[in-house]
Design a protein around this motif. Structure first.
Motif, mmCIF file in Angstrom:
data_model
loop_
_atom_site.group_PDB
_atom_site.id
_atom_site.type_symbol
_atom_site.label_atom_id
_atom_site.label_comp_id
_atom_site.label_asym_id
_atom_site.label_seq_id
_atom_site.Cartn_x
_atom_site.Cartn_y
_atom_site.Cartn_z
ATOM 1 N N PHE A 49 36.590 -24.559 -58.944
ATOM 2 C CA PHE A 49 36.462 -22.858 -59.701
ATOM 3 C C PHE A 49 35.316 -23.194 -61.075
ATOM 4 N N PHE A 50 35.107 -24.170 -60.927
ATOM 5 C CA PHE A 50 34.405 -24.476 -62.025
ATOM 6 C C PHE A 50 32.649 -23.926 -61.830
ATOM 7 N N LEU A 57 40.163 -19.900 -51.611
ATOM 8 C CA LEU A 57 41.444 -20.688 -51.829
ATOM 9 C C LEU A 57 41.322 -21.475 -50.696
ATOM 10 N N SER A 58 40.581 -21.039 -49.815
ATOM 11 C CA SER A 58 40.336 -22.210 -48.102
ATOM 12 C C SER A 58 39.357 -23.769 -48.810
ATOM 13 N N LEU A 59 39.329 -23.835 -49.367
ATOM 14 C CA LEU A 59 37.888 -24.592 -50.114
ATOM 15 C C LEU A 59 39.951 -25.336 -50.894
ATOM 16 N N THR A 60 40.078 -25.023 -51.943
ATOM 17 C CA THR A 60 41.171 -25.482 -52.654
ATOM 18 C C THR A 60 41.869 -26.381 -51.915
ATOM 19 N N VAL A 61 43.018 -25.065 -50.525
ATOM 20 C CA VAL A 61 43.578 -25.796 -49.237
ATOM 21 C C VAL A 61 42.798 -27.131 -48.468
ATOM 22 N N LEU A 62 41.637 -27.044 -48.474
ATOM 23 C CA LEU A 62 41.368 -28.525 -48.039
ATOM 24 C C LEU A 62 41.367 -29.728 -49.125
ATOM 25 N N LEU A 63 40.865 -29.208 -50.061
ATOM 26 C CA LEU A 63 40.968 -30.956 -50.901
ATOM 27 C C LEU A 63 42.365 -30.835 -50.846
#
Lengths: 301, 352, 158
Positions: free
Chosen positions: A43-44, A108-114
């Motif tokens: 997010f940052f 959200l996609s990126l967060t879930v991948l992480l």
């Protein structure tokens, strides 16, 4: 007393006991803190962009998100990547990038991948003491005259799964709420729908890793050794697979000892692939569980 | 003792921990309700034997049949066997009553009934005022009593108690002994203990383990070889010649003098054996003009235990010196109880 | 006899409350200081020499934040920190009032201060992600569930 009823009793007892003993508290808070730390990494840059370019708020967010997604998936120069995406060998990558970045809420996609990369390790914190804790202090000897070893193990596994699923749901809920309220980049509708789908993916992904934690807890008599064993296995499998693949290609298949090799397909645009991947994950969990049951049934306690 | 078909049957049971033989070809058959004592020196294999019967350890060699033929740890034994392990601890983060309620819920009993049973069990071991405390605040003795309380929850048919009175104060130990006697009306209770005087009064049968071997088993009389130890306090010290006269009595096996204290091992075998032996002893003492001021039964089982475990040489050397001749003629001499010579007492037990 | 039969979870919760008390106290103090600087800046904009502080204060003025609001947020933050500190003692002593109700008030206070901050402060003053998000959205709820659910019996009136 039926075995099924005993399994539920063991699950409830495990949940209550892990929270009361502090290990559950540590697991929940650590997992949520690390999970939200991942979210903050994603997010940052967006928040910074929003502040510095308020006038281009909507477009900038999507633009930065696209860059982030591509950079995350394939580090390198952006201009080169765009060119590469058009080439044959990167068609799948481009498809994945577009699917995750453009069709769904990007952040959200990126967060879930992480999270998909970090959760396997974090989940071990919730399951490492399932059996080993009781074996170490011999308190399992109070339980064994009143229950079967299989019921005990399945109950503890169910308890660890419920605890993990609850934590994942809390974490995902907090991220979705934050995205919806503070960074309203993608509408609530798309956010909730994709949030539920990714939540289901993480919930399924948790099954084999929690089962692995329980398996290690039955193999080792000390909870800390069990934790080190499961975390070590999770981390060394991809390392060995990637390094040995250079020497001999088939050794790369070691990655499939754990769901590392196929877990990303849980977010695939193809429904059939998702269903197959879910079955693979559950199968992996089942294999670990069966080994754990066999091990516990033969163990000297 | 009440007859009941095959409560516990052990055949040629062996168990190793690495190179160490913990249990060595044990045969043991118990088919009657009651209290059975299991004694032996530290490391003799008592806890290992308990763990094997309870199903904590996997049977490596031989066979165990529990409560009519079931293998240890099998589903049919769930809630029928209760165990008070020696070294297990309760969770420190959950209240005692909640842990007991959970154990009872595994038996299928919940709600008010379970709570009443749990409170009753805790009351019976004197822990009713500790219901809401965590196990962490319990002293060693309280922990032992809690272990006994969980073992008597429900109605188990086989109860294994590993040193249940160790570390208890006399009042609590007495309470637990009474509890064990009550339990023995409906269950086979096997108790391991180092307190042989206590066991002598408590048990119907006893088995002696030494270095993983069962060197004797049977009733107290069978194991002690009908020897009864009597402790007397006399009005004066008796002279060596008088001591020899006592020892010459037919039913006196050994005599040990310590000032005015006299310890006499009597042969109480045969019908009215104890009465006759006591009669002979008292008659001789009165004849010598030294009537006993105090008279009580001593630890006969302890004497047998020391003899069977080979610890008597260090523990009771003077006694052995005086009884040497008698013991040489006795059927229950140590050599006879060596496993290679198939002990009479053990044979009797196996036939039960 | 062991010293205490306090569940490990209560000790863990007390430690977390202590951690969050510190994380509430520092922003509270910072906001009280900012309210004084804001008041001084409104009286004399030239008095603020530092460029970073000036930009910071101007963003507050642009967002229509007045010094009283800032002061109130700061004081509330300190009160929440105090409540959390009291609850640490209460949880360790298994005290019904300080442990259970101190934690409850602190949880409600943490959520309220976070909500007020989102309403009052401009976006660039909020970093509602990572650790802060845990405190703002997750921890108060978690604390309430723990003291009213899991440790209900341990914190009852004696």
């Amino acid at each position: 007393m039926t075995g099924r009823w005993q399994i539920l009793l063991h699950a409830r007892n495990f949940l209550s006991h892990s929270l009361r003993s502090g290990s559950g508290v540590a697991f929940i808070v650590l997992t949520v803190m690390v999970g939200l730390g991942c979210a903050s990494l994603v997010f940052f840059p967006i928040e910074s962009e929003i502040i510095t370019a308020k006038e281009y708020k909507e477009n900038a967010a999507q633009g930065v998100g696209t860059i982030l997604a591509v950079v995350t998936l394939q580090p390198g120069k952006f201009s080169t990547l765009i060119e590469q995406i058009e080439t044959e060998e990167l068609v799948e990558l481009a498809m994945w990038g577009r699917y995750l970045v453009l069709d769904h809420p990007v952040l959200l996609s990126l967060t879930v991948l992480l999270l998909g990369l970090l959760l396997p390790v974090l989940l071990q914190l919730g399951s490492f003491a399932c059996i080993a804790g009781d074996v170490q202090h011999h308190s399992i000897r109070y339980l064994l005259p009143r229950t079967t070893r299989t019921s005990l193990l399945l109950g503890r596994l169910l308890g660890a799964l419920i605890l993990s699923w609850t934590v994942i749901t809390c974490l995902q809920g907090a991220i979705v709420m934050y995205l919806g309220i503070v960074l309203p980049l993608d509408g609530w509708g798309a956010l909730i729908a994709w949030g539920l789908q990714t939540l289901a993916a993480l919930v399924v992904l948790a099954v084999p890793y929690v089962a692995l934690g329980v398996l290690c807890s039955t193999i080792f008599r000390s909870p800390m050794v069990a934790l080190m064993g499961s975390v070590g296995f999770i981390l060394t499998v991809p390392l060995i697979a990637f390094s040995s693949r250079e020497a001999w290609e088939p050794l790369g298949n070691l990655l499939y000892l754990l769901p590392w090799g196929y877990a990303h397909h849980l977010l695939s645009p193809d429904g059939t692939v998702v269903v197959k991947t879910v079955l693979y994950c559950l199968g992996h969990g089942l294999i670990f569980t069966v080994i754990a049951v066999l091990r516990l049934r033969r163990a000297d306690l | 003792m009440i007859d009941s078909p095959s409560l516990l049957k052990i055949e040629q049971l062996s168990h190793r921990f690495g190179d160490k033989v913990a249990i060595d070809r044990i045969d043991w058959n118990l088919d009657q309700l009651g209290v059975v004592g299991l004694v032996g020196p530290n490391g003799a294999g008592k806890t290992t034997l308990f763990s094997l019967i309870a199903g904590f350890l996997r049977v490596q060699g031989g066979k165990i049949e529990v409560l009519g033929g079931a293998a240890p740890g099998s589903r049919s034994l769930v809630s029928r066997v209760a165990v008070m392990p020696q070294d297990a601890i309760f969770a420190r983060d959950v209240s005692i009553v909640d842990q007991m309620l959970f154990l009872r819920s595994l038996d299928g009993v919940t709600g008010t009934t379970a709570r009443q049973e749990v409170v009753a069990a805790l009351e019976s071991v004197g822990l009713a005022d500790q219901l809401d405390r965590g196990a962490a605040v319990l002293s060693h003795g309280m922990g032992k009593r809690l272990g006994v309380a969980q073992a008597i929850l429900g109605s188990p048919e086989l109860i294994l108690l590993d040193e249940p009175t160790a570390g208890l104060d006399p009042a609590n130990a007495k309470q637990v002994r009474q509890l064990i006697r009550n339990l023995a009306r409906t269950a086979l209770v096997i108790v391991s203990s180092h307190n042989l005087l206590e066991l002598q009064d408590l048990v119907d049968e006893v088995a002696v383990l030494v270095d993983g071997k069962m060197v004797a088993s049977g009733t107290i009389d069978e194991v002690t070889g009908s020897a009864r130890r009597i402790e007397l306090r006399l009005g004066r010290e008796i002279l060596p010649g008088e001591l020899q006269q006592i020892l010459d009595e037919e039913r006196v096996r050994a005599v040990h003098q310590d000032g005015v204290q006299l310890t006499v091992d009597l042969d109480a075998s045969a019908k009215r054996g104890l009465d006759e032996a006591l009669g002979q002893l008292l008659h001789r003492l009165l004849k010598l003009g030294v009537p006993p001021h105090q008279f009580r039964e001593g630890a006969s089982l302890e004497e047998a235990y020391l003899r069977l475990t080979g610890e008597s040489e260090q523990a009771a050397a003077p006694l052995d010196d005086l009884a040497e001749d008698d013991l040489a003629e006795d059927d229950l001499a140590e050599d006879d109880l060596d496993e290679s010579d198939a002990p009479a007492a053990a044979e009797t037990s196996d036939d039960r | 006899m062991a010293i205490s039969d306090r569940p490990g979870g209560l000790t863990a919760l007390a430690a977390l409350n202590g951690f969050f008390a510190i994380s509430c106290a520092f922003p509270g103090l910072q906001r009280i200081l900012s309210s004084y600087r804001l008041r001084a800046h409104l009286d004399d904009p030239e008095a603020t020499a530092d460029r970073w502080s000036r930009r910071n204060l101007e963003s507050l003025i642009e967002a229509d934040v007045d010094p009283q609001q800032m002061e109130l947020l700061g004081i509330l933050g300190l009160v929440v920190a105090l409540l959390l500190a009291v609850s640490v003692w209460g949880l360790l002593k298994r005290n019904h009032w300080a442990g259970k109700w101190g934690s409850t008030l602190a949880a409600v206070g943490m959520a309220s201060v976070s909500w007020l901050a989102v309403q009052v402060l401009p976006l660039d003053q909020l970093r509602g992600v990572g650790m802060d998000l845990v405190r703002q959205m997750f921890y108060p709820l978690f604390l309430l569930i723990m003291v009213h659910g899991i440790f209900r019996k341990d914190l009852r009136l004696r």
